[in-house]
Motif scaffolding. Structure first.
Motif, PDB file in Angstrom:
ATOM      1  N   TRP A 222      50.092  -0.140   2.369  1.00  0.00           N
ATOM      2  CA  TRP A 222      51.187  -0.623   1.515  1.00  0.00           C
ATOM      3  C   TRP A 222      51.083  -0.094   0.089  1.00  0.00           C
ATOM      4  N   GLU A 224      50.304   2.737  -1.192  1.00  0.00           N
ATOM      5  CA  GLU A 224      50.975   4.030  -1.393  1.00  0.00           C
ATOM      6  C   GLU A 224      52.484   3.876  -1.207  1.00  0.00           C
ATOM      7  N   GLN A 225      52.885   3.070  -0.200  1.00  0.00           N
ATOM      8  CA  GLN A 225      54.314   2.949   0.099  1.00  0.00           C
ATOM      9  C   GLN A 225      55.075   2.210  -0.995  1.00  0.00           C
ATOM     10  N   VAL A 227      54.485   2.186  -4.139  1.00  0.00           N
ATOM     11  CA  VAL A 227      54.675   3.077  -5.288  1.00  0.00           C
ATOM     12  C   VAL A 227      55.951   3.902  -5.083  1.00  0.00           C
ATOM     13  N   GLU A 228      56.170   4.357  -3.856  1.00  0.00           N
ATOM     14  CA  GLU A 228      57.388   5.133  -3.569  1.00  0.00           C
ATOM     15  C   GLU A 228      58.630   4.251  -3.653  1.00  0.00           C
ATOM     16  N   LEU A 229      58.513   3.019  -3.115  1.00  0.00           N
ATOM     17  CA  LEU A 229      59.675   2.106  -3.145  1.00  0.00           C
ATOM     18  C   LEU A 229      60.115   1.815  -4.578  1.00  0.00           C
ATOM     19  N   ARG A 231      59.581   3.730  -7.210  1.00  0.00           N
ATOM     20  CA  ARG A 231      59.766   4.899  -8.074  1.00  0.00           C
ATOM     21  C   ARG A 231      61.167   4.889  -8.678  1.00  0.00           C
ATOM     22  N   THR A 233      62.480   2.669 -10.682  1.00  0.00           N
ATOM     23  CA  THR A 233      63.043   1.370 -11.074  1.00  0.00           C
ATOM     24  C   THR A 233      62.955   1.218 -12.588  1.00  0.00           C
ATOM     25  N   ASP A 241      51.863   5.487 -11.613  1.00  0.00           N
ATOM     26  CA  ASP A 241      51.703   5.092 -10.199  1.00  0.00           C
ATOM     27  C   ASP A 241      50.449   4.245 -10.033  1.00  0.00           C
ATOM     28  N   ARG A 245      50.073   0.505  -8.527  1.00  0.00           N
ATOM     29  CA  ARG A 245      49.200   0.232  -7.372  1.00  0.00           C
ATOM     30  C   ARG A 245      48.213  -0.889  -7.703  1.00  0.00           C
ATOM     31  N   ARG A 263      57.290   0.682   8.725  1.00  0.00           N
ATOM     32  CA  ARG A 263      57.414   1.223   7.357  1.00  0.00           C
ATOM     33  C   ARG A 263      57.736   0.082   6.398  1.00  0.00           C
ATOM     34  N   ALA A 286      64.455  -1.154  -0.170  1.00  0.00           N
ATOM     35  CA  ALA A 286      64.802   0.272  -0.044  1.00  0.00           C
ATOM     36  C   ALA A 286      66.311   0.425  -0.240  1.00  0.00           C
TER      37      ALA A 286
END
Ligand SMILES: CC(C)(COP(=O)(O)OP(=O)(O)OC[C@H]1O[C@@H](n2cnc3c(N)ncnc32)[C@H](O)[C@@H]1OP(=O)(O)O)[C@@H](O)C(=O)NCCC(=O)NCCS
Length: 354
Positions: A222, A224-225, A227-229, A231, A233, A241, A245, A263, A286
């Motif tokens: 989670w 890593e994921q 951080v992408e979600l 990105r 904002t 990042d 985290r 996911r 997402a």
């Protein structure tokens, strides 16, 4: 056990043996003396290995059959979860693994150094030392002098006690009771129990829009994921990042939703002092999945999380999602009656102003 089940259970056992902080090694010496030792084990090339002093008690187990075990308590389950009077239902949920084999000395210097380097990577992952090699004069005497021993992971067994013997309705009651109790570790325990009992009906606190699953505790990968979600904002523009985290890993409550592929598609977290105040941060869904009720379901779960539920005040800031939070009872701070004293909100900035 069917072959596929055994393979999976064996992989789980190796995973538990790999991640355990310490391992219990037991055997009987040639003289018939039982020996039980705690070692720092590491899995290298399909072997569970550890190091020891060459004259220590562990040497008496070399080339002899041994067993190595690890265990992790998942939750203590009190008797009153199921019976108001009888003590008998009290139990412990745990995850455990064992491996049996012959303890072999590892003599080849390159192999020994690889085991020692793997131990460093496990116990000191931040580095801060020269990598261990057999040729390096800094390490050669230590590599020569230490005993490195191991056993091949040919016979591994896993025994998890996660209420698999109970009927789905009983597992549901257990999970609901753990959630209500909300002791440290209970949110994580719920994840383990549900994963081990896939027939369990979804508890009401984890009710999610169709096709998605809510989780009361972060799962594998989670960090890593999320951080992408998050990105791009608007409220994270001043954070790296790594800040994001660490903020998630350090939060008292971190809940999320996954899709059918597992996911992470929505996430929310809160920091909390457990009594007076909690602060909600980083609520995100997402982009392609917004407007389907995931945000509402996630906020409901976060506010019900034991770390947040018991706080007298829950705070958050939002630019445009006021309606969502108002539906849970949030009001603008300006709507509260003024306090009888004035305070100044102060901040110590480390990094850019934002
Ligand atoms: C805000 C957010 C988390 C809501 O998630 P969602 O899954 O789209 O929300 P839901 O489908 O559960 O809808 C919940 C309610 O909030 C409302 N809502 C959602 N986003 C809104 C927004 N940006 N502005 C106003 N209302 C919003 C919905 O209309 C819905 O209200 P309704 O039930 O009265 O129609 C999501 O839109 C998101 O990730 N936005 C970008 C990040 C963000 O702004 N996070 C909030 C920071 S405080």
């Amino acid at each position: 056990m069917r072959r596929a089940e055994f393979a999976q259970s064996s992989a789980h056992a190796v995973e538990l043996l790999s991640h355990a902080a310490v391992h219990h090694l037991a055997g009987v010496t040639e003289a018939g003396e039982p020996v039980l030792k705690t070692v720092h084990g590491v899995v290298v090339d399909g072997w569970l290995c550890f190091h020891a002093a060459p004259a220590g008690e562990k040497t008496s187990l070399l080339r002899r059959p041994v067993v190595v075990g690890v265990e992790e308590v998942v939750a203590q389950v009190p008797s009153y979860f199921t019976d108001p009077e009888r003590a008998c239902p009290a139990t412990t949920l745990y995850r455990a693994a064992q491996t049996h084999g012959v303890l072999e000395p590892i003599d080849e210097p390159t192999h020994k150094a690889r085991v020692l380097q793997a131990l460093m990577e496990k116990l000191q992952p931040e580095g801060g030392h020269r990598p261990l090699t057999a040729e390096d004069p800094l390490y050669a005497p230590a590599v020569r002098g230490l005993l490195i021993a191991g056993l091949r992971l040919d016979h591994v067994t896993r025994k998890d006690k996660l209420a698999q013997n109970k009927r789905p309705a009983e597992v549901l009651r257990l999970v609901e009771a753990l959630w209500r109790r909300g002791a440290p570790g209970d949110a994580r325990a719920i994840g383990f129990v549900l994963a081990a009992n896939v027939q369990t009906p979804t508890p009401s606190f984890l009710a999610a829009p169709s096709g998605f699953a809510l989780h009361p505790h972060p799962g594998h990968g989670w960090a890593e994921q999320v951080v992408e979600l998050l990105r791009g904002t608007y409220w994270n523009d001043v954070f790296t990042d790594d800040d994001v985290r660490r903020a998630h890993e350090g939060s008292a409550a971190w809940v999320g939703a996954t899709d059918r592929e597992g996911r992470l598609v929505a996430s929310a977290r809160a920091v909390s002092d457990g009594g007076k105040h909690a602060w909600v941060y980083d609520v995100v869904v997402a982009p392609e999945l917004r407007g389907r009720g995931l945000g509402r379901a996630l906020c409901g779960l976060l506010l019900d999380h034991p770390a947040v539920r018991r706080c007298r005040r829950v705070w958050l800031g939002t630019r445009d999602a006021q309606r969502l939070y108002a539906s849970f009872g949030f009001v603008p701070r300006s709507a509260l009656p003024p306090r009888p004293y004035a305070t100044t909100e102060m901040v110590l900035l480390r990094g850019p102003v934002g």
